[in-house]
Design a protein around this motif. Structure first.
Motif, PDB file in Angstrom:
ATOM      1  N   CYS A  75      36.011  36.522  37.435  1.00  0.00           N
ATOM      2  CA  CYS A  75      35.706  35.433  38.372  1.00  0.00           C
ATOM      3  C   CYS A  75      34.233  35.065  38.301  1.00  0.00           C
ATOM      4  O   CYS A  75      33.677  34.475  39.235  1.00  0.00           O
ATOM      5  N   SER A  95      41.278  33.773  37.619  1.00  0.00           N
ATOM      6  CA  SER A  95      39.900  33.556  38.060  1.00  0.00           C
ATOM      7  C   SER A  95      39.833  32.497  39.157  1.00  0.00           C
ATOM      8  O   SER A  95      40.543  31.494  39.092  1.00  0.00           O
ATOM      9  N   PRO A 108      34.250  32.324  44.464  1.00  0.00           N
ATOM     10  CA  PRO A 108      34.053  33.439  45.397  1.00  0.00           C
ATOM     11  C   PRO A 108      34.806  33.311  46.730  1.00  0.00           C
ATOM     12  O   PRO A 108      35.395  34.284  47.196  1.00  0.00           O
ATOM     13  N   GLU A 148      37.559  31.791  47.436  1.00  0.00           N
ATOM     14  CA  GLU A 148      38.987  31.992  47.182  1.00  0.00           C
ATOM     15  C   GLU A 148      39.276  33.490  46.952  1.00  0.00           C
ATOM     16  O   GLU A 148      40.250  34.039  47.473  1.00  0.00           O
ATOM     17  N   VAL A 149      38.406  34.143  46.178  1.00  0.00           N
ATOM     18  CA  VAL A 149      38.574  35.583  45.924  1.00  0.00           C
ATOM     19  C   VAL A 149      38.504  36.347  47.247  1.00  0.00           C
ATOM     20  O   VAL A 149      39.308  37.237  47.520  1.00  0.00           O
ATOM     21  N   ARG A 150      37.550  35.953  48.082  1.00  0.00           N
ATOM     22  CA  ARG A 150      37.399  36.613  49.387  1.00  0.00           C
ATOM     23  C   ARG A 150      38.670  36.471  50.233  1.00  0.00           C
ATOM     24  O   ARG A 150      39.142  37.429  50.833  1.00  0.00           O
ATOM     25  N   GLN A 194      41.231  38.758  48.871  1.00  0.00           N
ATOM     26  CA  GLN A 194      40.885  40.161  49.144  1.00  0.00           C
ATOM     27  C   GLN A 194      41.110  40.517  50.608  1.00  0.00           C
ATOM     28  O   GLN A 194      41.505  41.636  50.930  1.00  0.00           O
ATOM     29  N   ARG A 225      40.652  44.642  48.389  1.00  0.00           N
ATOM     30  CA  ARG A 225      40.004  44.362  47.113  1.00  0.00           C
ATOM     31  C   ARG A 225      40.696  45.063  45.929  1.00  0.00           C
ATOM     32  O   ARG A 225      40.971  44.455  44.900  1.00  0.00           O
ATOM     33  N   ALA A 263      44.163  43.581  45.191  1.00  0.00           N
ATOM     34  CA  ALA A 263      44.040  42.244  44.586  1.00  0.00           C
ATOM     35  C   ALA A 263      43.733  42.389  43.098  1.00  0.00           C
ATOM     36  O   ALA A 263      44.368  41.764  42.246  1.00  0.00           O
ATOM     37  N   GLY A 264      42.749  43.260  42.790  1.00  0.00           N
ATOM     38  CA  GLY A 264      42.394  43.483  41.388  1.00  0.00           C
ATOM     39  C   GLY A 264      43.572  44.041  40.608  1.00  0.00           C
ATOM     40  O   GLY A 264      43.874  43.594  39.505  1.00  0.00           O
TER      41      GLY A 264
END
Ligand code: ADP
Length: 423
Positions: A265, A317, A320, A322-324, A327, A332, A335-336
């Motif tokens: 990402c 990807s 940030p 969206e990743v948050r 998560q 976290r 998600a990974g």
């Protein structure tokens, strides 16, 4: 012919980085993923790097893994051993650079070993034993807050001193700048004073070459990939390594459909995805759907439909925020993990149905794909972008062309350019 250089790297992308350096300096080089089990058919090469995952495991485990790798390299009759760690000296007071280095030194009978993580090309320099990243001391960079190996002390003599009971000395820049003979004299003096380690200052590539020359007869050299720059010339001077030119990076052709997988990402990868989308089909994975066990089948079917006309991209990807959001919903680690598992399954299925050329973005993502495909080793080819070489798999399984890049590497058009540069 015996192996010239046998290297042990404490992580996967670090190993690739070292191999890339050796190939650029004229050594035919192979990267092995872990210590080979059983018999592995290898063409004749000049250098082999065994990639371990030993940077942050308990020190005892790192020592055991490294000694196992050393024994394998010794069976290939490696003339010199190289222990590769990160150019930011990633480690803790417990290890693993000190304990692993001590154990390797004992096995190869090294009276003294240098420790030089410098890599001026990427801003890592050492002055009076202090490691700088660009114009900052190591302890004033993001490395001070690293989740696993926070580096809060820039003085490498002190840092390494906490990891080993042996005396750690310094070859300071005034000696280094005067060239190989002075460095050698200083190392001899340190050895006579009972030092078993020497941090070596280094400000520029010329220093790396001089340091490399000074350690020509050391059974063990430790450092980042930078200090390996000077080693191939030693073997050439000794008449053991012919001038290979571009032949060192020659790879066999690997025809077949091409796939790009992106799990990084990073800003660089997000830009590369945008650039690729302008030319070829791309499909995004939704981690929340993946967590419910959905989407993987559908995406594989989509890829199979488009692959006959050219490369396709599958990516998880996201920016940030969206990743948050993901998560917060999944945690976290989960998600990974769901993304990595999906990438692994997609790679496995699509290679089974004929894909032979893969570009993967993301360090962890690359690790997951390499594991899923049970890849034993990589022959290293020409550099695509700094730090990222084209590679071809060796060992069992279908031959694949791969470009594995950690998140922030590569220019904006990396994906398509990598596919062109791959054999
Ligand atoms: P980098 O080299 O940029 O650090 P990595 O592949 O090592 O890239 O790490 C990226 C991590 O982020 C991986 O574990 C990946 O599975 C995870 N990831 C990818 N996409 C998302 C997403 N949309 N939401 C949350 N995590 C993601």
């Amino acid at each position: 012919m015996p192996l010239l250089l046998g290297a042990i790297a404490d992580d996967f992308t670090g190993a690739t980085d070292l191999c890339n350096m050796l190939v650029r300096n004229g050594m035919r080089t192979v990267q092995l993923i872990g210590v080979p089990r059983g018999d592995l058919e290898l063409d004749e090469v000049d250098a082999i790097t065994i990639a371990l995952k030993s940077r942050t495991v308990p020190a005892k485990e790192a020592v055991a893994l490294s000694l196992e790798a050393l024994e394998w390299l010794q069976r290939q009759r490696a003339r010199q051993v190289f222990f590769k760690y990160c150019s930011t000296f990633d480690s803790t007071p417990e290890g693993n650079i000190g304990p692993v280095g001590d154990a390797l030194a004992d096995r190869v009978d090294a009276a003294i070993a240098i420790a030089c993580p410098a890599f001026p090309e990427t801003g890592r320099t050492i002055y009076m034993g202090h490691l700088f990243v660009g114009d900052r001391l190591l302890s004033e960079t993001h490395m001070a807050h690293h989740p696993l190996t926070p580096m809060t002390d820039p003085d490498l003599v002190r840092v390494l001193g906490r990891q080993t009971p042996r005396k750690v000395g310094l070859v300071a820049w005034p000696s280094v700048r005067r060239g190989a003979a002075f460095i050698r004299d200083r190392l001899t003096a340190l050895r006579h004073e009972g030092f078993r380690w020497a941090i070596v200052d280094c400000l520029e590539d010329a220093d790396l070459l001089a340091i490399g020359e000074a350690v020509a007869d050391h059974p063990l050299v430790t450092g980042g990939s930078g200090v390996a720059m000077g080693l191939p010339a030693n073997f050439r001077r000794q008449g053991l390594l012919p001038e290979r030119g571009a032949e060192a990076a020659a790879l066999p052709p690997v025809p077949g459909p091409a796939l790009v997988l992106a799990g990084s990402c990073s800003a660089a990868t997000l830009g590369q995805i945008e650039a690729f989308r302008e030319h070829r089909p791309a499909r995004r994975l939704d981690p929340l759907a993946l967590a419910k066990g959905e989407e993987v089948r559908e995406v594989i079917a989509w890829a199979r439909e488009h692959l006959p006309t050219g490369p396709v991209l599958i990516y998880a990807s996201a920016p940030p925020e969206e990743v948050r959001r993901v998560q917060e919903r999944l945690g976290r680690d989960r998600a990974g993990a769901v993304v990595e598992e999906a990438m692994a399954a997609i790679a496995r299925e699509l290679v089974a149905s004929g894909v032979r050329r893969l570009v993967v973005a993301g360090g962890e993502t690359s690790g997951a794909v390499v594991k899923a495909l049970a890849i034993e080793g990589l022959a290293i080819g020409p550099q695509i972008d700094p730090g990222v070489p084209a590679t071809v798999t060796i060992g069992r399984g279908p031959r694949l062309a791969l470009a594995l890049k950690s998140g922030n590497f590569g220019r904006r058009d990396f994906f398509l350019r990598a596919l062109e540069a791959m054999p």
